[in-house]
Design an enzyme around this catalytic site. Structure first.
Site, mmCIF file in Angstrom:
data_model
loop_
_atom_site.group_PDB
_atom_site.id
_atom_site.type_symbol
_atom_site.label_atom_id
_atom_site.label_comp_id
_atom_site.label_asym_id
_atom_site.label_seq_id
_atom_site.Cartn_x
_atom_site.Cartn_y
_atom_site.Cartn_z
ATOM 1 C CE1 TYR A 78 61.333 37.104 45.159
ATOM 2 C CE2 TYR A 78 60.765 36.331 47.352
ATOM 3 C CZ TYR A 78 61.438 37.223 46.530
ATOM 4 O OH TYR A 78 62.202 38.215 47.075
ATOM 5 C CE LYS A 137 65.032 36.874 45.753
ATOM 6 N NZ LYS A 137 66.094 37.775 45.243
#
Length: 297
Positions: A151, A155
């Site tokens: 994750y 990002k």
């Protein structure tokens, strides 16, 4: 109901009720913007459609779905779009030792490649209205979010992409704002959770891993409405003056739980962030327990 003459329009991805996209849609609506809300299952958007928003089906990972959405939005708005909010995304919480690559690729498809595809498709409409792209990012791009390596990577990719995108699109009169999001009450962490793989080195600290799965919903969490209000207020500041050097929408908007703390820590260097997160995510405790387990094998 189509937008009224002169009314600004916003397209938001991932608007399922209970999430950030839904809250953003409500805040834009309150500001008098005509909102185009989207989701894979348009039936979940009925309440917002009843409020006067336009509800469209959209799978951000499907090129044909994006093209169909663009065609409908263009017809609705006369070929213009003031705000494109790339909110749709997936969480991905599992140790780096336990990742499954097809699953990782799926997360990158939604969190990174879909944003690129949406931007590319809607550039003509945004350019026609001197519009703003809002990419929803995360503190995870800037912090060692333990068990969130995938994750974090998605990002960080969004942040790097957005920085370059901002310069490339300036000649087309399109601005880019990145929302660096901290802990916010959302349904993103309530979806199906990943599990440790058989033989995982973290099996002896499974309780810590399971505690981490819902961390963002239980620690310093900001309400979705409060977060959305801040993002929308920032997005609607406009172009500002002196080419955006003063006033106007910020390039980076920091909001959500822990956002201020991480922003401040970033000025002191990586050592401080690492030191804080070693304790916050119980890394030292895990290290001790894993080493003790090895001694008893």
């Amino acid at each position: 109901m189509p937008p009224q003459p002169g009314q600004k329009t916003a397209l938001i991805t991932g608007c399922t009720p209970g999430g950030i996209g839904h809250a953003l849609a409500l805040q834009f609506h309150k500001k008098g913007v005509h909102v185009v809300v989207t989701a894979r299952r348009p039936e979940v958007l009925k309440e917002m459609a009843d409020m006067g928003m336009t509800a469209l089906p959209l799978d951000v990972t499907d090129a044909e779905s994006i093209a169909a959405c663009k065609e409908e939005v263009s017809a609705l708005t006369g070929g213009k779009l003031d705000f494109l909010v790339n909110n749709a995304g997936l969480t991905h919480t599992v140790p780096a030792t336990d990742i499954v690559l097809p699953d990782v690729r799926n997360t990158f498809e939604t969190n990174v490649f879909a944003i690129m595809a949406m931007v590319q498709a809607f550039i003509p409409l945004l350019s026609a209205s001197r519009g703003l792209i809002v990419n929803i990012s995360s503190l995870a791009a800037r912090t060692p979010y333990v068990f969130g390596s995938v994750y974090c990577a998605t990002k960080a990719a969004v942040d790097a992409y957005s920085r370059t995108l901002r310069l490339e699109l300036a000649p087309l009169n399109i601005r880019v704002m990145v929302a660096v999001t901290g802990t916010v009450r959302s349904n993103i962490a309530s979806r199906v959770h990943r599990s440790l793989l058989p033989g995982s080195p973290y099996e002896v600290v499974r309780d810590v891993f399971e505690w981490r799965l819902t961390y963002s919903q239980n620690h310093g969490t900001m309400s979705t409405d409060e977060y959305a209000r801040g993002v929308v207020d920032a997005a609607m500041r406009g172009e500002g003056w002196f080419g955006g050097l003063w006033g106007g929408s910020p390039k980076w908007y920091w909001g959500g739980g822990f956002a201020g703390m991480v922003w401040l820590a970033s000025w002191f260097g990586e050592w401080l962030t690492d030191m804080v997160f070693l304790r916050k995510f119980r890394v030292l405790e895990m290290a001790k327990r894993i080493q003790e387990a090895k001694k008893t094998d």
